[in-house]
Design an enzyme around this catalytic site. Structure first.
Site, PDB file in Angstrom:
ATOM      1  N   LYS A 158       0.824  -1.219   0.000  1.00 31.94           N
ATOM      2  CA  LYS A 158       0.000   0.000   0.000  1.00 31.94           C
ATOM      3  C   LYS A 158       0.856   1.266   0.000  1.00 31.94           C
ATOM      4  O   LYS A 158       0.620   2.175  -0.799  1.00 31.94           O
ATOM      5  CB  LYS A 158      -0.903   0.046   1.244  1.00 31.94           C
ATOM      6  CG  LYS A 158      -1.977  -0.996   1.312  1.00 31.94           C
ATOM      7  CD  LYS A 158      -2.853  -0.804   2.536  1.00 31.94           C
ATOM      8  CE  LYS A 158      -2.130  -1.054   3.846  1.00 31.94           C
ATOM      9  NZ  LYS A 158      -1.766  -2.454   4.058  1.00 31.94           N
ATOM     10  N   THR A 159       1.801   1.320   0.920  1.00 34.86           N
ATOM     11  CA  THR A 159       2.593   2.546   1.077  1.00 34.86           C
ATOM     12  C   THR A 159       3.374   2.853  -0.195  1.00 34.86           C
ATOM     13  O   THR A 159       3.377   3.988  -0.682  1.00 34.86           O
ATOM     14  CB  THR A 159       3.551   2.408   2.271  1.00 34.86           C
ATOM     15  OG1 THR A 159       2.791   2.219   3.467  1.00 34.86           O
ATOM     16  CG2 THR A 159       4.422   3.642   2.415  1.00 34.86           C
TER      17      THR A 159
ATOM     18  N   GLU B 272      -3.512   6.322   1.401  1.00 40.83           N
ATOM     19  CA  GLU B 272      -3.263   4.930   1.739  1.00 40.83           C
ATOM     20  C   GLU B 272      -4.411   4.454   2.620  1.00 40.83           C
ATOM     21  O   GLU B 272      -4.717   5.078   3.637  1.00 40.83           O
ATOM     22  CB  GLU B 272      -1.930   4.782   2.466  1.00 40.83           C
ATOM     23  CG  GLU B 272      -1.629   3.351   2.870  1.00 40.83           C
ATOM     24  CD  GLU B 272      -0.274   3.196   3.534  1.00 40.83           C
ATOM     25  OE1 GLU B 272      -0.055   2.135   4.159  1.00 40.83           O
ATOM     26  OE2 GLU B 272       0.563   4.127   3.434  1.00 40.83           O
TER      27      GLU B 272
END
Length: 453
Positions: free
Chosen positions: A116-117, A160
Site C-alpha cells: 500500500k505505502t 493509503e
C-alpha cells in the site's frame, strides 16, 4: 467543510497516519494541537509547522478544541478523550477525519495487505510528474518529497487505505487500487474469510474506478464477487490475460524493468531505480490508475523512473567497509519473502544477514511456521524479541517460537539490541547485506550499525 480557524486536537498525533492528517488540515487553515506519549522527530516536524504539541496526555491539552481526532491506538479511558466527552466535543476516529478531507476531491484509495505505502507513493510521484499536484496522505514519508502528507493545489487526493481495523470503508473514494488480499491483523480478524468480506464491503463504497492485481489469489476471489458491477475495472499482472500485462521483466540488483501492454497495445517500457518484482507490480498499478485519471502515460512513466522509494521500504541506510545496511518494514511472511528475494539479488555473491523483530504476539503465533520458512532463506538470522505494540503477551509465544522451527546454525535468538549489533558487525564481511526487518523499533538499529561498522 470549512477548516479555516477550526481548532482541532489530535490524541496520538505522532503516528504516521495521524501526523499526515494533521498536516493537511493545518494547510487548509485549521489550528492544530496534539499529544503523544513520546518525543520523536515527527513531533519536532509538526512543531516546526506551528502546531502546539505536548508529550504526555493531560485533560488541559484539549482546551479550546472544537474537534478531537483520536488514533486507533488510544484507549477509551484516555484522560483527553474523557475530558472531550464531558465537554461535548465531537470525537472522530482517524479514518473518519481523513474521509472528511476527501469530500469535494477526486479521491483515490490504495488498499491491500502488502504494498500500500509504496503504491500510494508511486501514484503520487507519477501524478506530480504530470503537473497535477495531488494532495496525499501516506503511512510513511516519500523520499522524493521528504514528507508523508501534502495539501495540493490539484483536484486529486491520494490516500493509503489501511484495512487493519476495517475503518477504510468510510472513505467512499472515486477510485481504488487493491494490490492483494491475505490474512493479516489476526488480532482483529479471525480468518481469511473475514478479510475477504471486509474487502467486499470496501469495493461497494467505490464510486468509479477499480484497479486490481490479477496475480493475487485473494484479488481473484474478490473479482468473482464484483463482476457485473458498474465499476470501471482494470486488472494488472504478469500472467494470464490481465488488462495491463507486465512482461519482459528484468530484475537487476539495484533496478527493475519491464514492458507494459494494455489490452493488446504496447504502452512502452517501464524502468525503475529501485529493485524488486513486487515494485514492478506496484508501479503498474500506479500507471493504470493514473491513466484512468486522465494523466498521460509518458508523464507517469517519467515520474516513476525517478521514484526512490518510501521510508523503511528497502531503504539503504549506508555502506561501510563494503557492507550495505538496509532497513525494511516487512512484518508479514509474504513481505519477508519479497524483501529477502530482493536482498538476495542485491547482495549477489555476498551474504544476507537479517535482524528480524516480530511484530505482535498474535501475528507471531499465527505465522511462526511461515516466518521460519522465509527467514531460513537468509544466510543467518538474528531474532530480537517480539515488539508487542498494544498487545499483552501470549503464553508460550516468544521469538524463540520461530527460532525453534528454523534449521540449527541458521538463527541466533538474541533479545538484546546492543548484543545483536555487536554480533552482526563481527559476522559481516565486505560484500554482505545487513537487513533490519520489522514494523517495530528495529529500525533504530540501522544507523547504529552503520556508525559502528
Amino acid at each position: 467543510m470549512n477548516w479555516q480557524g477550526l481548532r482541532v486536537h489530535f490524541v496520538g498525533i505522532g503516528g504516521s497516519g495521524m501526523s499526515g492528517i494533521a498536516k493537511v488540515m493545518g494547510a487548509r487553515g485549521a489550528v492544530i494541537s496534539g499529544s503523544d506519549l513520546h518525543e520523536s522527530s515527527t513531533l519536532d516536524g509538526l512543531r516546526s509547522m506551528g502546531m502546539k504539541i505536548s508529550v504526555g496526555h493531560d485533560a488541559s491539552n484539549i482546551g479550546g478544541a472544537s474537534l478531537i481526532v483520536r488514533s486507533s491506538a488510544i484507549v477509551d479511558s484516555n484522560v483527553e478523550l474523557m475530558a472531550a466527552r464531558t465537554s461535548g466535543i465531537e470525537i472522530l476516529e482517524r479514518a473518519e477525519a481523513l474521509s472528511r478531507l476527501l469530500i469535494g476531491k477526486t479521491s483515490v484509495a490504495v488498499a491491500g495487505t502488502h504494498g500500500k505505502t509504496t503504491t500510494t507513493s508511486m501514484l503520487t510521484v507519477a501524478l506530480q510528474s504530470c503537473g497535477l499536484d495531488p494532495s496525499f496522505a501516506i503511512g510513511a514519508s516519500v523520499r522524493n518529497f521528504g514528507t508523508n502528507a501534502h495539501h495540493g493545489s490539484g483536484e486529486i487526493f491520494v490516500v493509503e487505505a489501511d484495512e487493519s481495523d476495517g475503518s477504510f470503508t468510510s472513505y467512499k473514494p472515486n477510485g481504488a487500487i487493491i494490490t492483494n488480499i491475505e490474512l493479516d491483523h489476526v488480532d482483529n480478524f479471525k480468518d481469511l474469510s473475514s478479510i475477504d468480506s471486509l474487502f467486499e464491503e470496501f469495493v461497494k463504497t467505490i464510486k468509479d474506478e477499480l484497479v486490481i492485481c490479477s496475480d493475487d489469489a485473494g484479488s481473484l476471489r474478490l473479482l468473482e464477487k464484483v463482476k457485473g458491477s458498474d465499476l470501471n475495472l482494470v486488472t494488472y499482472g504478469t500472467t494470464g490475460d490481465p488488462d495491463l500485462l507486465i512482461d519482459r521483466i528484468y530484475l537487476g540488483s539495484r533496478e527493475s524493468k519491464a514492458r507494459l501492454v494494455f489490452r493488446g497495445r504496447v504502452w512502452g517500457e517501464l524502468e525503475l531505480v529501485i529493485p524488486g518484482r513486487h515494485n514492478l507490480l506496484n508501479a503498474a498499478a500506479a500507471i493504470a490508475m493514473g491513466r484512468q485519471l486522465g494523466a498521460p502515460y509518458q508523464g507517469l512513466v517519467a515520474g516513476l523512473s525517478k521514484f526512490t522509494g518510501a521510508r523503511r521500504r528497502f531503504e539503504i541506510r549506508g555502506n561501510e567497509k563494503g557492507v550495505t545496511v538496509i532497513d525494511d518494514y516487512g512484518h508479514h511472511p509474504t513481505e519477508l519473502r519479497a524483501t529477502l528475494e530482493t536482498a538476495r539479488n542485491f547482495a549477489g555473491s555476498g551474504r544476507v544477514l537479517v535482524i528480524f523483530q516480530p511484530h505482535r504476539f498474535s501475528r507471531t503465533a499465527a505465522f511462526a511456521n511461515e516466518f521460519a520458512h522465509e527467514l531460513a532463506k537468509a544466510d543467518h538470522t538474528y531474532l530480537l524479541e517480539i515488539y508487542a505494540a498494544s498487545e499483552n503477551p501470549l503464553p508460550g509465544i516468544t521469538s524463540a517460537t520461530i527460532a525453534s522451527k528454523m534449521p540449527s546454525g541458521s538463527v541466533t535468538y538474541e533479545p538484546s539490541m546492543p548484543e545483536v549489533i555487536s554480533k552482526v558487525i563481527k559476522d559481516a564481511k565486505s560484500g554482505d547485506v545487513i537487513l533490519t526487518l520489522g514494523a517495530g523499533d528495529v529500525s533504530s538499529l540501522a544507523p547504529l550499525i552503520v556508525e559502528n561498522l
